[in-house]
Each structure stands twice: as structure tokens, then as C-alpha cells.
Design a protein around this motif. Structure first.
Motif, PDB file in Angstrom:
ATOM      1  N   GLU A  87       0.857  -1.094   0.132  1.00  0.00           N
ATOM      2  CA  GLU A  87       0.047  -0.097  -0.020  1.00  0.00           C
ATOM      3  C   GLU A  87       0.894   1.257   0.066  1.00  0.00           C
ATOM      4  N   THR A  88       1.954   1.222   0.788  1.00  0.00           N
ATOM      5  CA  THR A  88       3.023   2.412   0.916  1.00  0.00           C
ATOM      6  C   THR A  88       3.619   2.498  -0.431  1.00  0.00           C
ATOM      7  N   ARG A  89       3.969   1.515  -1.134  1.00  0.00           N
ATOM      8  CA  ARG A  89       4.606   1.700  -2.357  1.00  0.00           C
ATOM      9  C   ARG A  89       3.512   2.368  -3.413  1.00  0.00           C
ATOM     10  N   LYS A  90       2.324   1.795  -3.270  1.00  0.00           N
ATOM     11  CA  LYS A  90       1.428   2.294  -4.508  1.00  0.00           C
ATOM     12  C   LYS A  90       1.176   3.788  -4.083  1.00  0.00           C
ATOM     13  N   LEU A  91       1.071   4.376  -3.013  1.00  0.00           N
ATOM     14  CA  LEU A  91       0.813   5.493  -2.387  1.00  0.00           C
ATOM     15  C   LEU A  91       1.983   6.246  -3.132  1.00  0.00           C
ATOM     16  N   LEU A  92       3.265   5.874  -2.815  1.00  0.00           N
ATOM     17  CA  LEU A  92       4.425   6.812  -2.798  1.00  0.00           C
ATOM     18  C   LEU A  92       4.872   6.634  -4.374  1.00  0.00           C
ATOM     19  N   ASN A  93       4.691   5.664  -5.152  1.00  0.00           N
ATOM     20  CA  ASN A  93       5.304   5.862  -6.591  1.00  0.00           C
ATOM     21  C   ASN A  93       4.612   6.693  -7.583  1.00  0.00           C
ATOM     22  N   LYS A  94       3.671   7.054  -6.982  1.00  0.00           N
ATOM     23  CA  LYS A  94       3.204   8.400  -7.905  1.00  0.00           C
ATOM     24  C   LYS A  94       4.292   9.509  -7.718  1.00  0.00           C
ATOM     25  N   ASP A  95       5.225   9.364  -6.799  1.00  0.00           N
ATOM     26  CA  ASP A  95       6.108  10.552  -6.351  1.00  0.00           C
ATOM     27  C   ASP A  95       7.568   9.959  -6.954  1.00  0.00           C
ATOM     28  N   PHE A  96       8.455  10.775  -6.739  1.00  0.00           N
ATOM     29  CA  PHE A  96       9.927  10.511  -7.087  1.00  0.00           C
ATOM     30  C   PHE A  96      10.511   9.858  -6.049  1.00  0.00           C
ATOM     31  N   THR A  97      10.636   8.484  -6.418  1.00  0.00           N
ATOM     32  CA  THR A  97      10.893   7.306  -5.212  1.00  0.00           C
ATOM     33  C   THR A  97      12.357   7.015  -5.620  1.00  0.00           C
ATOM     34  N   ILE A  98      13.384   7.028  -4.611  1.00  0.00           N
ATOM     35  CA  ILE A  98      14.660   6.637  -4.992  1.00  0.00           C
ATOM     36  C   ILE A  98      15.095   5.616  -4.031  1.00  0.00           C
ATOM     37  N   TYR A  99      15.638   4.666  -4.445  1.00  0.00           N
ATOM     38  CA  TYR A  99      16.135   3.482  -3.727  1.00  0.00           C
ATOM     39  C   TYR A  99      17.641   4.024  -3.470  1.00  0.00           C
ATOM     40  N   LEU A 100      18.016   4.216  -2.308  1.00  0.00           N
ATOM     41  CA  LEU A 100      19.459   4.439  -1.900  1.00  0.00           C
ATOM     42  C   LEU A 100      20.343   2.969  -1.713  1.00  0.00           C
ATOM     43  N   SER A 101      21.064   2.511  -2.344  1.00  0.00           N
ATOM     44  CA  SER A 101      21.278   0.930  -2.211  1.00  0.00           C
ATOM     45  C   SER A 101      22.678   1.035  -1.689  1.00  0.00           C
ATOM     46  N   ALA A 102      23.275   0.111  -0.752  1.00  0.00           N
ATOM     47  CA  ALA A 102      24.680  -0.138  -0.488  1.00  0.00           C
ATOM     48  C   ALA A 102      24.932  -1.304   0.046  1.00  0.00           C
ATOM     49  N   LYS A 103      26.098  -1.628  -0.101  1.00  0.00           N
ATOM     50  CA  LYS A 103      26.525  -3.137   0.008  1.00  0.00           C
ATOM     51  C   LYS A 103      26.344  -3.315   1.840  1.00  0.00           C
ATOM     52  N   ALA A 104      26.526  -4.803   1.859  1.00  0.00           N
ATOM     53  CA  ALA A 104      26.285  -4.906   3.340  1.00  0.00           C
ATOM     54  C   ALA A 104      27.412  -4.617   4.050  1.00  0.00           C
ATOM     55  N   GLU A 105      28.602  -4.671   3.466  1.00  0.00           N
ATOM     56  CA  GLU A 105      29.912  -4.309   4.190  1.00  0.00           C
ATOM     57  C   GLU A 105      29.714  -2.689   4.501  1.00  0.00           C
ATOM     58  N   THR A 106      29.249  -1.949   3.657  1.00  0.00           N
ATOM     59  CA  THR A 106      29.156  -0.379   3.815  1.00  0.00           C
ATOM     60  C   THR A 106      28.420  -0.071   4.879  1.00  0.00           C
ATOM     61  N   ILE A 107      27.185  -0.783   4.781  1.00  0.00           N
ATOM     62  CA  ILE A 107      26.123  -0.661   5.930  1.00  0.00           C
ATOM     63  C   ILE A 107      26.660  -1.221   7.244  1.00  0.00           C
ATOM     64  N   PHE A 108      27.242  -2.002   7.397  1.00  0.00           N
ATOM     65  CA  PHE A 108      27.955  -2.824   8.543  1.00  0.00           C
ATOM     66  C   PHE A 108      29.048  -1.625   9.148  1.00  0.00           C
ATOM     67  N   ASN A 109      29.853  -1.088   8.456  1.00  0.00           N
ATOM     68  CA  ASN A 109      30.558  -0.172   8.719  1.00  0.00           C
ATOM     69  C   ASN A 109      30.122   1.135   9.311  1.00  0.00           C
ATOM     70  N   ARG A 110      28.986   1.760   8.728  1.00  0.00           N
ATOM     71  CA  ARG A 110      28.307   3.027   9.069  1.00  0.00           C
ATOM     72  C   ARG A 110      27.479   2.583  10.342  1.00  0.00           C
ATOM     73  N   LEU A 111      26.914   1.273  10.508  1.00  0.00           N
ATOM     74  CA  LEU A 111      26.197   1.338  11.782  1.00  0.00           C
ATOM     75  C   LEU A 111      26.958   0.488  12.759  1.00  0.00           C
TER      76      LEU A 111
END
Ligand code: S3P
Length: 172
Positions: A87-111
Motif C-alpha cells: 500500500e505504501t509503495r502504491k501511494l508513494l510511487n506516484k512520486d519521485f521514489t529513490i532507492y539508496l542502495s549500499a553493500k552489506a559491508e558498507t552498511i556494517f561499517n556505517r552502523l
């Protein structure tokens, strides 16, 4: 397409990117869905998960997104699990939706020093993060654009978003 919506895993940079974007787009309002939930509940996200459970959190999250989706000229930074809701995707995909992707290693280091994510409190290993990415990436990829964030600065990511946003605005 009057809202810019950021989705992606915890630690993908959504909040920092949203703040920087807001400096470039002065007529836009910044909406951090997690902050809004914390305000409404008067509890931290970790407390909501611990005291009321994930299901309750997800319901509140979906309700609040529903409320903001009707407004315009917002930079909406979603919590990492929000885009899994159809439902959220349907509501928001009328907008400019952006997926910020990152590798698991990157996320691990950030968090790795951060204990504010209930889903990584028991296990914040690269393997656990990878498992979550594998479960979620097909949903995230339903956003209109993907921007890979590994080894990029916040300013570089914002520049890419602004370029894409301008291209779209010119087409419409
Ligand atoms: C979650 C991500 C968090 C927060 C909650 C659940 C998730 O937001 O909504 O801890 O399911 O990935 P961030 O992506 O801003 O960390």
C-alpha cells in the motif's frame, strides 16, 4: 511527482541525504517518518519495538505515510522497512521514489557503533545485514530510481538526485 521519497536499508544514508537535499530545495519540507512516529508515540523507535512490538510499529508507520502522502513538496525519508508494504509503495510511487542502495559491508561499517536499530540489536553482522538486503532488495528496486551509495559522499549522492530530478521536471 511533487514529493521526493528516499527508501533503502538502515544505514543507506536516507536521513543525511534528506537533510542535505532540503538545503538545496528550500521550498520543500523535510519529513522523517521515523521522527514523526517517535513524536506521535512519545517514545524512541527502540522503545516502540520493545514495548509495543514490530507489528504495532509497522501499522503506525503505514498510517503516517498515508497521512503525508497527500501533501506536496516534501522530501520524505522512510524507515528501512516501510517500502515493503504494498500500500505504501502504491501511494508513494506516484512520486519521485529513490532507492539508496549500499553493500552489506558498507552498511556494517556505517552502523557498527550504533545501537538504535532494533532489527540489528541482537546481530549486526555483515551476514545478518546481507540477509535483510536479500529479503528486501526486490521491493526497494520497485522505486523509480536506484542510486548506489557505496564510497560516495552525501553531497555526491544529492548531486545525482538533483540531476535526475531536474531531468524529470523538464520532461513533465
Ligand atoms: C527499520 C529501519 C529504521 C526504523 C526501524 C525499522 C527497518 O529506520 O524504521 O528501526 O525495518 O529497516 P532507518 O532505515 O532510518 O534506520
Amino acid at each position: 511527482m511533487n514529493n521526493i521519497v528516499l527508501t533503502g536499508m538502515m544505514g543507506s544514508g536516507k536521513s543525511s541525504v534528506a537533510k542535505e537535499l532540503a538545503k538545496n530545495l528550500l521550498s520543500f519540507v523535510l519529513v522523517e517518518i521515523d521522527n514523526e512516529i517517535e513524536k506521535v508515540e512519545n517514545l524512541k523507535i527502540t522503545q516502540i519495538f520493545a514495548q509495543k512490538g514490530e507489528k504495532y510499529f509497522r501499522e503506525k508507520e503505514a498510517q503516517l505515510i498515508n497521512k503525508y502522502a497527500d501533501n506536496q513538496f516534501q522530501i520524505i525519508s522512510l524507515g528501512g522497512g516501510a517500502f515493503l508494504n504494498e500500500e505504501t509503495r502504491k501511494l508513494l510511487n506516484k512520486d519521485f521514489t529513490i532507492y539508496l542502495s549500499a553493500k552489506a559491508e558498507t552498511i556494517f561499517n556505517r552502523l557498527k557503533q550504533d545501537d538504535s536499530r532494533p532489527l540489528l540489536q541482537n546481530d549486526n553482522s555483515i551476514a545478518k545485514i546481507q540477509e535483510l538486503i536479500d529479503k528486501r532488495k526486490n521491493f526497494y528496486k520497485l522505486a523509480k530510481y536506484e542510486i548506489k551509495t557505496d564510497e560516495k559522499t552525501i553531497k555526491q549522492i544529492v548531486k545525482e538526485i538533483m540531476e535526475k530530478y531536474e531531468q524529470i521536471r523538464c520532461k513533465n
